[in-house]
Design a protein around this motif. Structure first.
Motif, PDB file in Angstrom:
ATOM      1  N   VAL A  49     -45.099 -33.824   8.206  1.00 42.35           N
ATOM      2  CA  VAL A  49     -43.786 -34.188   8.715  1.00 42.35           C
ATOM      3  C   VAL A  49     -43.687 -33.538  10.082  1.00 42.35           C
ATOM      4  N   VAL A  50     -43.293 -34.299  11.082  1.00 46.89           N
ATOM      5  CA  VAL A  50     -43.249 -33.819  12.459  1.00 46.89           C
ATOM      6  C   VAL A  50     -41.866 -34.077  13.033  1.00 46.89           C
ATOM      7  N   LYS A  51     -41.390 -33.137  13.812  1.00 42.45           N
ATOM      8  CA  LYS A  51     -40.137 -33.325  14.531  1.00 42.45           C
ATOM      9  C   LYS A  51     -40.378 -32.909  15.982  1.00 42.45           C
ATOM     10  N   ASP A  52     -40.184 -33.823  16.915  1.00 39.58           N
ATOM     11  CA  ASP A  52     -40.315 -33.532  18.339  1.00 39.58           C
ATOM     12  C   ASP A  52     -38.926 -33.462  18.957  1.00 39.58           C
ATOM     13  N   THR A  53     -38.732 -32.500  19.835  1.00 41.52           N
ATOM     14  CA  THR A  53     -37.483 -32.351  20.559  1.00 41.52           C
ATOM     15  C   THR A  53     -37.838 -32.164  22.026  1.00 41.52           C
ATOM     16  N   SER A  54     -37.123 -32.834  22.894  1.00 40.69           N
ATOM     17  CA  SER A  54     -37.378 -32.724  24.328  1.00 40.69           C
ATOM     18  C   SER A  54     -36.223 -32.020  25.012  1.00 40.69           C
ATOM     19  N   GLY A  55     -36.520 -31.368  26.120  1.00 38.30           N
ATOM     20  CA  GLY A  55     -35.477 -30.710  26.894  1.00 38.30           C
ATOM     21  C   GLY A  55     -36.091 -29.783  27.913  1.00 38.30           C
ATOM     22  N   ASN A  56     -35.238 -29.073  28.645  1.00 39.39           N
ATOM     23  CA  ASN A  56     -35.780 -28.157  29.632  1.00 39.39           C
ATOM     24  C   ASN A  56     -36.191 -26.838  28.974  1.00 39.39           C
ATOM     25  N   TYR A  57     -36.860 -26.035  29.716  1.00 40.92           N
ATOM     26  CA  TYR A  57     -37.462 -24.794  29.224  1.00 40.92           C
ATOM     27  C   TYR A  57     -36.451 -23.898  28.514  1.00 40.92           C
ATOM     28  N   ASP A  58     -35.334 -23.595  29.153  1.00 42.05           N
ATOM     29  CA  ASP A  58     -34.352 -22.680  28.560  1.00 42.05           C
ATOM     30  C   ASP A  58     -33.774 -23.234  27.265  1.00 42.05           C
ATOM     31  N   VAL A  59     -33.455 -24.538  27.260  1.00 42.59           N
ATOM     32  CA  VAL A  59     -32.907 -25.162  26.061  1.00 42.59           C
ATOM     33  C   VAL A  59     -33.936 -25.128  24.927  1.00 42.59           C
ATOM     34  N   MET A  60     -35.203 -25.396  25.243  1.00 45.56           N
ATOM     35  CA  MET A  60     -36.244 -25.395  24.208  1.00 45.56           C
ATOM     36  C   MET A  60     -36.444 -24.001  23.623  1.00 45.56           C
ATOM     37  N   LEU A  61     -36.448 -22.972  24.465  1.00 42.72           N
ATOM     38  CA  LEU A  61     -36.596 -21.611  23.938  1.00 42.72           C
ATOM     39  C   LEU A  61     -35.409 -21.229  23.053  1.00 42.72           C
ATOM     40  N   ASP A  62     -34.203 -21.599  23.472  1.00 39.99           N
ATOM     41  CA  ASP A  62     -33.037 -21.347  22.624  1.00 39.99           C
ATOM     42  C   ASP A  62     -33.166 -22.088  21.300  1.00 39.99           C
TER      43      ASP A  62
END
Length: 147
Positions: A68-81
């Motif tokens: 099961v895979v979940k991908d999320t996209s966004g900028n660096y700060d949002v991804m780290l949060d």
């Protein structure tokens, strides 16, 4: 007349692979071959049929019983949060179900796990991966592969 029977070296040349790769294929891939005495022999036509019948997706994922895979996209700060939030949620619940909704219930994270951090370049993508892993437990073994 062109010989249809190849020895190991000729089969390597025919397939465009090294000897170590061909030996690995002999062990893992049910490659059509026959050992006569101490020597391997290959049929050109059988090798062509074997290549033609291959399925790269099945080969690349043959060891994965369930995924099961979940991908999320966004900028660096949002991804780290996002990572920090997801890890905090897993820590509180000790379950991956809070992170991946499509995973069957009851898959808890055991005490003895490993963390692997890796950086990879694959095709046109760079990856920084954090993986938690542990040996597969019988009570969580799935019979069929669901994708």
């Amino acid at each position: 007349m062109d010989n249809d029977i190849l020895n190991l070296e000729q089969a390597c040349d025919f397939l465009g692979v090294g000897e170590r790769t061909l030996i690995k294929l002999l062990r893992e891939e049910h490659i059509p071959a026959r050992k006569i005495g101490r020597e391997w022999r290959f049929s050109k036509s059988a090798l062509m049929n074997w290549i033609a019948s291959g399925d790269s997706y099945e080969y690349a994922n043959k060891e994965e019983l369930y995924e099961v895979v979940k991908d999320t996209s966004g900028n660096y700060d949002v991804m780290l949060d996002n990572i920090f939030d997801e890890v905090s949620n897993i820590k509180v619940n000790r379950s991956i179900n809070s992170l991946l909704k499509d995973v069957p219930g009851g898959i808890d994270i055991p005490d003895n796990i490993k963390l692997r951090v890796s950086y990879k370049q694959k095709r046109e993508i760079e990856k920084l991966e954090f993986k938690l892993f542990w040996p597969l437990r019988d009570q969580h073994r799935f019979i069929s592969k669901e994708k």
